[in-house]
Design an enzyme around this catalytic site. Structure first.
Site, PDB file in Angstrom:
ATOM      1  N   PHE A 149     -23.271  30.659  13.740  1.00  0.00           N
ATOM      2  CA  PHE A 149     -21.806  30.578  13.648  1.00  0.00           C
ATOM      3  C   PHE A 149     -21.145  31.891  13.265  1.00  0.00           C
ATOM      4  O   PHE A 149     -19.944  32.065  13.461  1.00  0.00           O
ATOM      5  CB  PHE A 149     -21.410  29.496  12.620  1.00  0.00           C
ATOM      6  CG  PHE A 149     -21.562  29.933  11.179  1.00  0.00           C
ATOM      7  CD1 PHE A 149     -20.578  30.699  10.562  1.00  0.00           C
ATOM      8  CD2 PHE A 149     -22.695  29.596  10.446  1.00  0.00           C
ATOM      9  CE1 PHE A 149     -20.724  31.112   9.234  1.00  0.00           C
ATOM     10  CE2 PHE A 149     -22.848  30.010   9.128  1.00  0.00           C
ATOM     11  CZ  PHE A 149     -21.855  30.767   8.526  1.00  0.00           C
ATOM     12  N   CYS A 281     -25.611  38.693   8.467  1.00  0.00           N
ATOM     13  CA  CYS A 281     -27.048  38.866   8.232  1.00  0.00           C
ATOM     14  C   CYS A 281     -27.349  40.264   7.705  1.00  0.00           C
ATOM     15  O   CYS A 281     -28.454  40.534   7.278  1.00  0.00           O
ATOM     16  CB  CYS A 281     -27.822  38.607   9.513  1.00  0.00           C
ATOM     17  SG  CYS A 281     -27.486  39.828  10.765  1.00  0.00           S
ATOM     18  N   GLU A 383     -31.404  33.065   0.423  1.00  0.00           N
ATOM     19  CA  GLU A 383     -30.253  33.575   1.184  1.00  0.00           C
ATOM     20  C   GLU A 383     -29.030  32.715   0.849  1.00  0.00           C
ATOM     21  O   GLU A 383     -29.047  31.497   1.064  1.00  0.00           O
ATOM     22  CB  GLU A 383     -30.526  33.526   2.692  1.00  0.00           C
ATOM     23  CG  GLU A 383     -29.352  34.102   3.478  1.00  0.00           C
ATOM     24  CD  GLU A 383     -29.524  34.041   4.999  1.00  0.00           C
ATOM     25  OE1 GLU A 383     -30.079  33.052   5.511  1.00  0.00           O
ATOM     26  OE2 GLU A 383     -29.063  34.984   5.664  1.00  0.00           O
TER      27      GLU A 383
HETATM   28  P1  NAD Z   1     -28.591  27.800  11.912  1.00  0.00           P
HETATM   29  O1  NAD Z   1     -30.019  28.154  11.888  1.00  0.00           O
HETATM   30  O2  NAD Z   1     -28.138  26.619  11.133  1.00  0.00           O
HETATM   31  O3  NAD Z   1     -28.105  27.517  13.424  1.00  0.00           O
HETATM   32  C1  NAD Z   1     -28.328  28.452  14.455  1.00  0.00           C
HETATM   33  C2  NAD Z   1     -28.415  27.704  15.783  1.00  0.00           C
HETATM   34  O4  NAD Z   1     -29.553  26.826  15.764  1.00  0.00           O
HETATM   35  C3  NAD Z   1     -27.194  26.832  16.073  1.00  0.00           C
HETATM   36  O5  NAD Z   1     -26.868  26.972  17.425  1.00  0.00           O
HETATM   37  C4  NAD Z   1     -27.663  25.419  15.735  1.00  0.00           C
HETATM   38  O6  NAD Z   1     -27.055  24.447  16.549  1.00  0.00           O
HETATM   39  C5  NAD Z   1     -29.164  25.472  15.993  1.00  0.00           C
HETATM   40  N1  NAD Z   1     -29.949  24.651  15.065  1.00  0.00           N
HETATM   41  C6  NAD Z   1     -29.683  24.406  13.757  1.00  0.00           C
HETATM   42  N2  NAD Z   1     -30.661  23.650  13.222  1.00  0.00           N
HETATM   43  C7  NAD Z   1     -31.558  23.423  14.193  1.00  0.00           C
HETATM   44  C8  NAD Z   1     -32.796  22.715  14.257  1.00  0.00           C
HETATM   45  N3  NAD Z   1     -33.292  22.099  13.198  1.00  0.00           N
HETATM   46  N4  NAD Z   1     -33.470  22.704  15.424  1.00  0.00           N
HETATM   47  C9  NAD Z   1     -32.983  23.333  16.500  1.00  0.00           C
HETATM   48  N5  NAD Z   1     -31.816  24.010  16.500  1.00  0.00           N
HETATM   49  C10 NAD Z   1     -31.114  24.062  15.373  1.00  0.00           C
HETATM   50  O7  NAD Z   1     -27.781  29.114  11.487  1.00  0.00           O
HETATM   51  P2  NAD Z   1     -26.226  29.261  11.171  1.00  0.00           P
HETATM   52  O8  NAD Z   1     -25.931  28.587   9.876  1.00  0.00           O
HETATM   53  O9  NAD Z   1     -25.421  28.901  12.370  1.00  0.00           O
HETATM   54  O10 NAD Z   1     -26.122  30.850  10.998  1.00  0.00           O
HETATM   55  C11 NAD Z   1     -26.399  31.517   9.804  1.00  0.00           C
HETATM   56  C12 NAD Z   1     -27.812  32.068   9.788  1.00  0.00           C
HETATM   57  O11 NAD Z   1     -28.002  32.971  10.873  1.00  0.00           O
HETATM   58  C13 NAD Z   1     -28.101  32.881   8.531  1.00  0.00           C
HETATM   59  O12 NAD Z   1     -29.373  32.563   8.061  1.00  0.00           O
HETATM   60  C14 NAD Z   1     -28.043  34.320   9.019  1.00  0.00           C
HETATM   61  O13 NAD Z   1     -28.786  35.236   8.247  1.00  0.00           O
HETATM   62  C15 NAD Z   1     -28.599  34.177  10.393  1.00  0.00           C
HETATM   63  N6  NAD Z   1     -28.241  35.306  11.231  1.00  0.00           N
HETATM   64  C16 NAD Z   1     -29.218  36.230  11.490  1.00  0.00           C
HETATM   65  C17 NAD Z   1     -28.935  37.344  12.253  1.00  0.00           C
HETATM   66  C18 NAD Z   1     -30.005  38.368  12.512  1.00  0.00           C
HETATM   67  O14 NAD Z   1     -29.805  39.246  13.334  1.00  0.00           O
HETATM   68  N7  NAD Z   1     -31.151  38.301  11.865  1.00  0.00           N
HETATM   69  C19 NAD Z   1     -27.647  37.516  12.777  1.00  0.00           C
HETATM   70  C20 NAD Z   1     -26.679  36.556  12.507  1.00  0.00           C
HETATM   71  C21 NAD Z   1     -26.997  35.444  11.727  1.00  0.00           C
END
Ligand code: NAD
Length: 494
Positions: A149, A281, A383
């Site tokens: 998101f 991130c 985190e």
């Molecule tokens: P999230 O893991 O909850 O969701 C990410 C995506 O995965 C979404 O599209 C969601 O629908 C899907 N998803 C969620 N749970 C799932 C499951 N159990 N099985 C399959 N798909 C699933 O992450 P978020 O809350 O949307 O984003 C924040 C996270 O993203 C933070 O941990 C942040 O550090 C990370 N992030 C990392 C980077 C990087 O480059 N390392 C960049 C941006 C964000």
């Protein structure tokens, strides 16, 4: 409330799924759209549409695909302001931050315009007498991206501009929390001349993700999100024989040495920890103050964050910091602050219980600093992904590097110092893929890869830059020998 359609085979169409989740404006806590939790059938329809489009798109000369990217860049610039306002509305970040989100994404489109050069192969004449060898980079086929998101524009744009420019067809599953930005960008892609089926959107949650992982025609998956999901996606995607690049969560350490310039360092710490409400991130999460550094920098930092205006980002008057993404996330951040305090942390600035008079329904947490944190405190390793900076103390640079290297993530790590030698020592010994020297958010630009390490990345080839091109192409090596001139024998030889 409008339920968002999927984009399949170039047409907007509705999922048969009946379950929906609301898309919120976090600034006010109001529902602005509904998104269907799509199904495996939606994914299959998108893949079939993409498979139909793939042969012609792959055969389109790279310079013509680059022209689509050039036109798209122009359209994105023309709509820059309204797209940025849309990002603020569905995410809650300030307009300036939303513009940064979009600007960094457009830079990937600009990078993708160079695809004729980026895709060039290698060749060597006479690898044996009369035999030549050359490699071509060719697209993989249908590839997919699954997004978090926190960057409604940039993170999807780490993926599809390079994938499409290389001749692939792309299926995007945006975050169900911020699906609106890419919906509009997809319209602009059509206006730029991208053929039907080359880019598709399937909205949804876990069921859509599982269908993407299991679909036999999807050749590669780019994922960005939390570490638990990133690792699971990597393992499952590999199990199904796909190429996977999977970026996870982070816990970025900022090391401040006693010789750091206090004023600019405090400003950089503020921007690192509290920019985008800490939902980055690459956000600084733990400041490790060496020796006298804490006394020199922290009072100024506390002072400047007390002056930060927190509030809604969907109006004309812009605050310094917006809301966090959901009420549940606000509650989790508040709970983690309380946990940190209960484990011995000393709260120097407290964001719990923040209310904003002009937007009482919004999800706000003011900037928070918790001092006297050490590794016995869970918030040193968890985190938080909110506007919370923990502070640790260290006697030496060695101790500070050891503290930064003790946790499991490895996205970013920064050092603040006026000593080049100390900075070099930090850069070479810290176990993180992106290092900042007097830079609090060392996020690489489009032409560099986004090189997370450890539990922040699963895979080999990262997003952006040349690694992005390598990820979305495979190499074909051709070895050529001609036995005779054929009919030319008559006119070649004298
Ligand atoms: P999230 O893991 O909850 O969701 C990410 C995506 O995965 C979404 O599209 C969601 O629908 C899907 N998803 C969620 N749970 C799932 C499951 N159990 N099985 C399959 N798909 C699933 O992450 P978020 O809350 O949307 O984003 C924040 C996270 O993203 C933070 O941990 C942040 O550090 C990370 N992030 C990392 C980077 C990087 O480059 N390392 C960049 C941006 C964000």
């Amino acid at each position: 409330m409008e339920v968002l359609p999927n984009l399949i085979g170039g047409q907007w169409c509705y999922s048969a799924a009946t379950e929906t989740v609301p898309v919120m404006n976090p600034s006010r806590g109001e529902v602005i759209a509904d998104v269907a939790l799509g199904s495996a059938a939606d994914v299959d329809l998108a893949v079939q549409g993409a498979l139909k489009a793939f042969p012609d798109w792959a055969a389109t000369p790279p310079n013509e695909r680059a022209q689509v990217m050039f036109r798209l860049k122009g359209l994105l610039e023309a709509e820059f302001e309204s797209l940025a306002r849309g990002i603020s509305r569905e995410h809650g970040k300030t307009l300036i931050e939303a513009k940064g989100d979009l600007r960094r994404g457009i830079e990937v489109v600009e990078y993708a315009c160079g695809v004729p050069t980026l895709m060039m192969g290698e060749s060597l004449e006479n690898i044996a007498r009369g035999i030549d060898c050359h490699t071509d980079r060719v697209p993989l086929g249908v590839v997919a991206g699954i997004c978090p998101f926190n960057f409604p524009a940039l993170v999807p744009m780490w993926m599809w501009p390079v994938a499409l420019a290389c001749g692939n067809c792309f299926v995007l599953k945006p975050s169900e929390k911020v699906p609106l930005t890419m919906q509009r960008v997809a319209e602009l892609m059509r206006m730029a001349g991208l053929p039907d089926g080359v880019f598709s959107i399937v909205h949804g949650g876990r069921e859509v993700v599982d269908a993407i992982l299991e679909h036999p025609e999807i050749k590669a998956i780019s994922f960005v999100g939390s570490t638990a999901v990133a690792e699971q996606i990597y393992r499952k995607g590999c199990h199904y024989g796909k190429r996977v690049q999977s970026a996870g969560g982070a816990k970025n350490f900022l090391v401040i040495l006693p010789d750091a310039d206090p004023g600019p360092t405090a400003t950089a710490l503020r921007d690192s920890a509290f920019g985008c409400a800490g939902e980055r991130c690459m956000a600084g999460s733990v400041a490790v103050c060496v020796g006298e550094a804490g006394d020199r920098v922290l009072p100024g930092l506390v002072d400047i964050i007390q002056q930060m205006k927190v509030g809604p980002t969907d109006g004309e008057a812009q605050p310094d910091m917006g809301a966090v993404i959901t009420a549940a996330h606000r509650d989790r951040v508040n709970e983690l602050i309380s946990l940190g305090e209960s484990k011995g942390g000393k709260v120097l600035a407290d964001g719990r219980g923040t209310s904003v008079a002009e937007a009482p329904g919004g999800f706000y947490v003011r900037p928070t600093i918790i001092d006297e944190v050490d590794y016995s405190n869970d918030i040193a390793t968890t985190e938080i992904f909110g506007p919370v900076l923990s502070v640790m103390r260290a006697k030496t640079l060695d101790e500070a590097i050891a503290a930064a290297n003790r946790q499991s993530y490895g996205n970013g790590a920064c050092v603040f110092t006026t000593s080049g030698k100390a900075a070099r020592e930090f850069r070479t010994r810290v176990s993180a893929g992106m290092v900042g020297v007097n830079v609090g958010v060392p996020a690489p630009m489009a032409y560099f890869p986004f090189t997370g390490w450890n539990a922040s990345f699963f895979g080999d080839l990262h997003m952006q830059g040349k690694e992005g091109v390598q990820f979305y192409t495979k190499q074909k090596t051709t070895t050529t020998r001609w036995f005779s001139f054929g009919e030319g024998d008559i006119w070649v030889k004298s």
